[in-house]
Design an enzyme around this catalytic site. Structure first.
Site, PDB file in Angstrom:
ATOM      1  N   HIS A   1       0.872  -0.987  -0.235  1.00  0.00           N
ATOM      2  CA  HIS A   1      -0.123   0.214   0.099  1.00  0.00           C
ATOM      3  C   HIS A   1       0.793   0.983   0.105  1.00  0.00           C
ATOM      4  O   HIS A   1       2.117   0.969   0.417  1.00  0.00           O
ATOM      5  CB  HIS A   1      -1.247  -0.198   1.332  1.00  0.00           C
ATOM      6  CG  HIS A   1      -1.588   1.209   1.509  1.00  0.00           C
ATOM      7  ND1 HIS A   1      -1.623   2.425   2.254  1.00  0.00           N
ATOM      8  CD2 HIS A   1      -2.886   1.608   0.567  1.00  0.00           C
ATOM      9  CE1 HIS A   1      -1.975   2.971   2.204  1.00  0.00           C
ATOM     10  NE2 HIS A   1      -3.059   2.858   0.942  1.00  0.00           N
TER      11      HIS A   1
ATOM     12  N   VAL B   1       1.276   4.407   2.042  1.00  0.00           N
ATOM     13  CA  VAL B   1       2.330   3.930   3.326  1.00  0.00           C
ATOM     14  C   VAL B   1       3.441   3.565   3.377  1.00  0.00           C
ATOM     15  O   VAL B   1       3.653   3.387   4.596  1.00  0.00           O
ATOM     16  CB  VAL B   1       1.252   4.661   3.986  1.00  0.00           C
ATOM     17  CG1 VAL B   1       0.898   5.758   3.817  1.00  0.00           C
ATOM     18  CG2 VAL B   1       0.903   3.625   4.920  1.00  0.00           C
ATOM     19  N   LYS B   2       3.230   2.105   3.535  1.00  0.00           N
ATOM     20  CA  LYS B   2       3.745   1.119   3.550  1.00  0.00           C
ATOM     21  C   LYS B   2       5.828   0.957   3.140  1.00  0.00           C
ATOM     22  O   LYS B   2       6.154   1.597   1.876  1.00  0.00           O
ATOM     23  CB  LYS B   2       4.040  -0.001   3.271  1.00  0.00           C
ATOM     24  CG  LYS B   2       2.342  -0.809   3.210  1.00  0.00           C
ATOM     25  CD  LYS B   2       2.547  -0.889   4.627  1.00  0.00           C
ATOM     26  CE  LYS B   2       1.230  -1.456   5.036  1.00  0.00           C
ATOM     27  NZ  LYS B   2      -0.443  -0.801   4.794  1.00  0.00           N
ATOM     28  N   ASN B   3       6.748   0.632   3.612  1.00  0.00           N
ATOM     29  CA  ASN B   3       7.873   0.935   3.105  1.00  0.00           C
ATOM     30  C   ASN B   3       8.000   0.063   2.393  1.00  0.00           C
ATOM     31  O   ASN B   3       9.084   0.830   1.530  1.00  0.00           O
ATOM     32  CB  ASN B   3       9.291  -0.019   4.110  1.00  0.00           C
ATOM     33  CG  ASN B   3       8.978  -0.009   5.349  1.00  0.00           C
ATOM     34  OD1 ASN B   3       7.757   0.613   6.107  1.00  0.00           O
ATOM     35  ND2 ASN B   3       9.749  -0.888   6.468  1.00  0.00           N
ATOM     36  N   ILE B   4       8.041  -0.390   1.677  1.00  0.00           N
ATOM     37  CA  ILE B   4       7.710  -0.378   0.452  1.00  0.00           C
ATOM     38  C   ILE B   4       6.757  -0.681  -0.510  1.00  0.00           C
ATOM     39  O   ILE B   4       5.910  -0.965   0.178  1.00  0.00           O
ATOM     40  CB  ILE B   4       8.674  -1.961  -0.858  1.00  0.00           C
ATOM     41  CG1 ILE B   4       9.916  -1.706  -0.293  1.00  0.00           C
ATOM     42  CG2 ILE B   4       8.696  -2.088  -2.281  1.00  0.00           C
ATOM     43  CD1 ILE B   4      10.789  -3.175  -0.392  1.00  0.00           C
TER      44      ILE B   4
END
Length: 413
Positions: free
Chosen positions: A194, A196-199
């Protein structure tokens, strides 16, 4: 100063990958998705990786793959995002919620108490990037007494012969356990890509398979790729290669494949992850700890212990001895400084839908306790040192103002 909570990391390499996809004239599932899957296998050490269009759809598919259906139970933590339970409900099964530990991860003791002969799977959530206590959970599901309770009702369940352990790793890409990728600790690990995730792939997810040797993970990969494309024997890319138009539908599948235009974003990011993006997140998390550590109200998140290391997806600051209302006051005051913060998570039993089907917040006291004093701070690679300093200074000031005011009230009364 205006500091957003979690903007995506978009550099020239991301733009170049996306432009390469656009220029190729192939934007749906194809070579970029396959390349991202291969990168995920390398990063996680998993046997196979299947990219899909979201964590949620991936979880629904894997529960269906295992034969989870009406009358079955799946154990989940009460302290998680709603998708953790909704995927179970979408399969017709019952989410059995249990409480969490002070480190925000699911309690193995509570899991044991919740297991019945209807339990088919456990969805363990790596909150904020910290892996669950997988050693304890694995010991539990492999215990002879627990295995004897398990009643297999599908081919995959008979093959496994026990409760399936799924890691909800939406937060924990890059997390480590015993010096190895934490994905290796579960039968199936599902990541979120998603925004906002780290990747990120804007929207998307990835299923990593680490099933026991009784399963042929290569064959399962082929099945799941078809299942994620309506049960179709050929994807669009394969059909486009010459005289190859004929296909068949052999399963009642789902349409949840990831397109190449999305995979391109994640492909550029994952190739910088261990060298740049993850170390920068860790640096910021440690700087927060250093800034807040002198204050008695600071409850430090578990970032690393003798077995586990977080992926530093969130920095879940918790403030000692405050109420939910006081936490909300602090958030409002911080927001006034231009720093955007968040809360992770509102326990599912507090949400209207889950209340309407019988879940009660008071049954999960530690989930509520952790939620009521938690403030998630910005943590992403683009944050500059001066911005982190600004966040630390203003968070301290606003917490102090509420805590100090509370003490004055207590003294006066």
């Amino acid at each position: 100063m205006k500091i957003p909570f979690s903007p995506p990391f978009i550099d020239q390499s991301v733009i170049d990958q996306v432009m390469d996809t656009l220029n190729s004239k192939w934007i749906t599932s194809g070579p970029k998705v396959k390349a991202l899957e291969q990168e995920m296998v390398t990063l996680t050490g998993s046997k196979e990786a299947i990219c899909v269009n979201s964590w949620t759809s991936g979880a629904i598919m894997m529960l269906k793959w295992f034969g989870v259906t009406a009358g079955d139970e799946v154990i989940v933590p009460a302290y998680s995002y709603c998708a953790t339970a909704l995927c179970v409900l979408h399969c017709g099964a019952k989410p059995v919620m249990v409480d969490v530990l002070d480190d925000l991860t699911i309690s193995p003791v509570k899991i044991k108490k919740a297991i019945t002969n209807k339990t088919k799977a456990i969805l363990a959530v790596d909150i904020a990037g910290l892996p669950c206590n997988y050693d304890a959970i694995n010991q539990l599901i492999k215990d002879p007494d627990i295995r004897n309770l398990f009643i297999p009702e599908s081919e995959k369940q008979s093959l496994l012969g026990r409760i399936l352990l799924i890691s909800d790793a939406a937060h924990s890409i890059g997390a480590m356990y015993d010096g190895l990728p934490s994905a290796l600790k579960a039968d199936i690990t599902i990541f979120s890509f998603h925004a906002v995730k780290n990747i990120t792939t804007a929207e998307g997810g990835c299923i990593c398979l680490n099933l026991p040797e009784v399963f042929d993970c290569s064959s399962e990969y082929g099945f799941l790729k078809m299942f994620s494309l309506n049960g179709q024997t050929k994807d669009a890319f394969a059909k486009s290669l010459g005289n190859n138009w004929r296909y068949d539908i052999i399963y009642k599948g789902l349409k949840i494949n990831m397109p190449d235009i999305c995979a391109a974003v994640g492909l550029a990011q994952i190739r910088q992850y261990n060298g740049l993006l993850l170390p920068q997140r860790k640096k910021i998390a440690l700087k927060y700890c250093e800034g807040f550590s002198p204050f008695k109200w600071f409850i430090a998140p578990t970032l690393q212990d003798r077995k586990r290391e977080s992926s530093y997806h969130l920095f879940p600051l918790r403030v000692k001895n405050i109420t939910e209302e006081e936490r909300d006051q602090i958030i409002d005051k911080i927001m006034e400084t231009g720093v955007n913060v968040n809360v992770h998570f509102i326990p599912m039993p507090m949400l209207t839908y889950f209340k309407s089907i019988g879940y009660r917040t008071e049954d999960y006291p530690n989930s509520y306790k952790q939620y009521s004093c938690e403030i998630s701070l910005p943590i992403y690679p683009q944050l500059k040192d001066e911005e982190v300093d600004y966040i630390v200074e203003n968070v301290i000031n606003k917490i102090q103002s509420v805590v100090y005011q509370k003490k004055l009230v207590e003294v006066i009364s």
